[in-house]
Design a protein around this motif. Structure first.
Motif: not given
Length: 252
Positions: A1-9
């Motif tokens: 969120m807020n310019g960041q990306r969610s991903f599988l870590k």
């Protein structure tokens, strides 16, 4: 969120499972994953365990691969799901319907721990069995237990126990003429828009469906529960997907 990306870590799986990304065609920065299985369904003696942690401010929409079949069982099978939502995170999961075969016995235990500013949406659709093979409510037992905690405090509990050999599910006051039932739960903690407006929109979606019986209940805390009875798993699954997308998009 807020310019960041969610991903599988991190992902740790054993057979028959695998996890794949399915958000290649999505324009947002959220994570879309699918749980896949090489098994045709759940067998007698199986004990499935899922543990999911959504990190702070991440958004995850999980998908299932196909209908979940519960095969004929001499004993029983279990499934445990533990979901942890860190501050500001989201987890949405609308799996395909469950098809309990004749003499199946299944127990599902679900616990969700939510921090502040989180949102959760989960659903379940239970069919009568292999309807087109003449199996209607011939399973032995289906039990789904669902608990939601906010900062360690229990805020929601849902307990469904179906035992058609002991209780006639088609009797007056039960499912009567309906053969499929679905439950969708949306729960949010502080910092998320309140549920009243969402409840009205969900009710509108229910009213657009033919030949179902359903309703929306607002929770004591911020959230809602949708209960639906119908005659087909695909109709209820599509309905729940539409509700999911409506709420997912409203909340950004």
């Amino acid at each position: 969120m807020n310019g960041q990306r969610s991903f599988l870590k991190d992902a740790y799986v054993t057979q028959p499972f695998r996890i794949i990304p399915v958000g290649q065609h999505k324009s947002d920065a959220h994570a879309y994953l699918m749980i896949m299985s090489s098994s045709p369904g759940i067998l007698s003696g199986d004990a499935y365990e899922y543990s999911i942690r959504v990190k702070e401010n991440a958004r995850l929409q999980l998908q299932s691969q196909s209908y979940q079949r519960l095969f004929h069982m001499e004993a029983s099978a279990t499934q445990k799901m533990q979901i942890t939502l860190e501050k500001g995170s989201s987890f949405f999961f609308v799996p395909h319907p469950v098809v309990p075969h004749k003499n199946s016995r299944f127990t599902s235990l679900n616990r969700i721990d939510m921090a502040e500013g989180c949102q959760l949406l989960m659903s379940e659709i239970i069919t009568c069995g292999r309807k087109h093979h003449g199996e209607v409510f011939e399973f032995t037992s289906f039990h789904n237990f669902f608990e939601v905690f906010h900062n360690g405090r229990l805020v929601l509990k849902d307990n469904i126990l179906l035992q058609p050999k002991e209780n006639d599910l088609q009797a007056m006051g039960m499912l009567e003429t309906y053969t499929h039932q679905g439950t969708l739960i949306y729960s949010a903690t502080a910092g998320i828009p309140s549920a009243p407006g969402l409840a009205d929109q969900v009710q509108e979606l229910l009213e657009q469906e033919a030949d179902i019986l359903g309703g929306v209940s607002r929770l004591q805390h911020n959230g809602l529960v949708v209960r639906v009875l119908g005659h087909g798993g695909e109709q209820l699954f599509t309905l729940f997907q539409n509700i999911q997308e409506r709420i997912w998009n409203i909340l950004g």
